[in-house]
Design an enzyme around this catalytic site. Structure first.
Site, PDB file in Angstrom:
ATOM      1  N   CYS A 130      50.249   7.010 -35.095  1.00  0.00           N
ATOM      2  CA  CYS A 130      49.296   5.901 -34.954  1.00  0.00           C
ATOM      3  C   CYS A 130      47.851   6.404 -34.905  1.00  0.00           C
ATOM      4  O   CYS A 130      46.960   5.834 -35.535  1.00  0.00           O
ATOM      5  CB  CYS A 130      49.613   5.094 -33.709  1.00  0.00           C
ATOM      6  SG  CYS A 130      50.058   6.050 -32.281  1.00  0.00           S
ATOM      7  N   HIS A 243      44.171   1.929 -29.600  1.00  0.00           N
ATOM      8  CA  HIS A 243      43.717   3.318 -29.534  1.00  0.00           C
ATOM      9  C   HIS A 243      42.253   3.387 -29.975  1.00  0.00           C
ATOM     10  O   HIS A 243      41.852   2.724 -30.939  1.00  0.00           O
ATOM     11  CB  HIS A 243      44.540   4.203 -30.469  1.00  0.00           C
ATOM     12  CG  HIS A 243      45.916   4.539 -29.998  1.00  0.00           C
ATOM     13  ND1 HIS A 243      46.403   4.192 -28.758  1.00  0.00           N
ATOM     14  CD2 HIS A 243      46.918   5.196 -30.639  1.00  0.00           C
ATOM     15  CE1 HIS A 243      47.655   4.622 -28.636  1.00  0.00           C
ATOM     16  NE2 HIS A 243      48.001   5.243 -29.759  1.00  0.00           N
TER      17      HIS A 243
HETATM   18  C1  2RA Z   1      51.386   7.858 -28.593  1.00  0.00           C
HETATM   19  N1  2RA Z   1      50.920   8.474 -30.898  1.00  0.00           N
HETATM   20  O1  2RA Z   1      50.320   7.194 -28.633  1.00  0.00           O
HETATM   21  C2  2RA Z   1      51.916   8.529 -29.849  1.00  0.00           C
HETATM   22  C3  2RA Z   1      53.216   7.926 -30.279  1.00  0.00           C
HETATM   23  N2  2RA Z   1      53.111   6.542 -30.556  1.00  0.00           N
HETATM   24  O2  2RA Z   1      52.087   8.002 -27.579  1.00  0.00           O
END
Ligand code: 2RA
Length: 340
Positions: A130, A243
């Site tokens: 991601c 994120h």
């Molecule tokens: C996380 N990128 O954010 C890793 C797996 N989704 O934990």
């Protein structure tokens, strides 16, 4: 004429989003099957205005199905993806299992859609991590204009990246800070995540980096250009979904911040929110449920000759996973599995 589509791991956060996004984007589905583990058999999940009952993955016959979007762990994927692929069902896998396999395309449609054509080697296509997906969407249009030499990225990753248990841990730990006697000890993470940040995602590697950081390096090279140098620091933050990334870029040639902003404004999958005033930037709570990769804080890095800084935010369950997988399915259908 549409496709017969399977979603594997339909009761997880990403699996549910895959079903939501297939319905939202009116993906041409003739028939859809939601699969889960035996203990979740019969669980009801939504597909648009329909309700599907989950079937047992172990008993499922993939013969005659066109595409299977996998949203399960690497161990289970290792068992079932080859079965699906061998039955002639193209696997679009969200786990990390096949991402680094030279015979499996690793695809972000806004960046390297044509790589989908390589699916025929193993009948499998890999979805990136991601934190990689949103970054390469931002990097590609700039790389096409001014060739990127080096990227320094710090991530601020939400707990939904770790799954439902982590979401519960953040919620309960946060409440426990305020209610004496209801403190919640760390279990998903090695340290408290409420009102804290943890500079550790996935396992530690020999060189002191973490596997999450290694993934961003290797996947960026595979998706965009192996010559790009990437160094990453991946941090878990007390955010439920979304994120964020602080990205510093060094180019071969000078790229003016205003031109960079114009390029990003025109680039696929990107929304630029960039005003040098209070609130003139994106924050993770504002990206939840969206498809976009948001870019803010675009500015020159005057400490080097050809430097640029930017802020990148996206819904990690969508562009970071489920949306990207559905977009791969759309490209696969349009380029390779034309129907009717
Ligand atoms: C996380 N990128 O954010 C890793 C797996 N989704 O934990």
């Amino acid at each position: 004429m549409g496709y017969r589509v399977v979603v594997v791991g339909a009761t997880g956060n990403v699996g549910r989003e895959m079903l939501n996004i297939l319905a939202e984007r009116e993906f041409p589905v003739d028939e859809i099957a939601a699969l889960a583990s035996r203990r979740s058999q019969g669980t009801e999940v939504s597909f648009g205005d329909r309700t599907l009952k989950c079937q047992d993955l172990e008993q499922f016959d993939f013969t005659g199905w066109d595409m299977a979007l996998f949203a399960i762990g690497s161990d289970a994927t290792q068992k079932y993806a080859p079965i699906a692929a061998k039955a002639g069902c193209v696997v679009i896998d969200n786990s990390s299992l096949y991402r680094y396999d030279p015979d499996v395309p690793l695809v972000v449609p806004e960046v390297n859609a044509e790589a989908v054509d390589g699916y025929t080697k193993k009948n499998i296509i890999a979805n990136p991590n991601c934190s990689t997906a949103q970054m390469v969407v931002a990097l590609k249009p700039l790389h096409d204009r001014a060739r990127i030499k080096r990227v320094v990225v710090s991530t601020y990753q939400s707990v939904s990246g770790s799954g439902k248990e982590a979401i519960d841990e953040l919620w309960n730990q946060t409440k426990g800070v305020y209610v004496p006697g209801q403190e919640v000890a760390p279990s998903v993470y090695p340290k408290q995540i409420a009102f804290n940040v943890i500079p550790h995602i996935d396992v530690f590697m020999e060189d002191g980096s973490t596997k999450e950081e290694w993934k961003m390096v290797v996947e960026t090279k595979k998706i965009i250009d192996p010559k790009i140098k990437v160094t990453a620091t991946c941090v878990r933050v007390p955010v439920f979904v979304g994120h964020s990334e602080s990205i510093n870029i060094e180019f071969e040639d000078f790229l003016d911040e205003d031109e960079a902003r114009d390029i990003l404004r025109e680039a696929p999958g990107i929304l630029v929110i960039d005003k040098r005033e209070n609130g003139g930037y994106i924050t993770p709570v504002e990206c939840v449920g969206d498809y976009a990769t948001y870019i803010s804080r675009i500015r020159q890095d005057s400490t080097i000759d050809n430097g640029l800084n930017l802020w990148c935010v996206s819904d990690n369950l969508r562009k970071g996973a489920a949306l990207n997988a559905v977009q791969i399915a759309e490209v696969l259908g349009n380029r390779c599995l034309k129907k009717g």
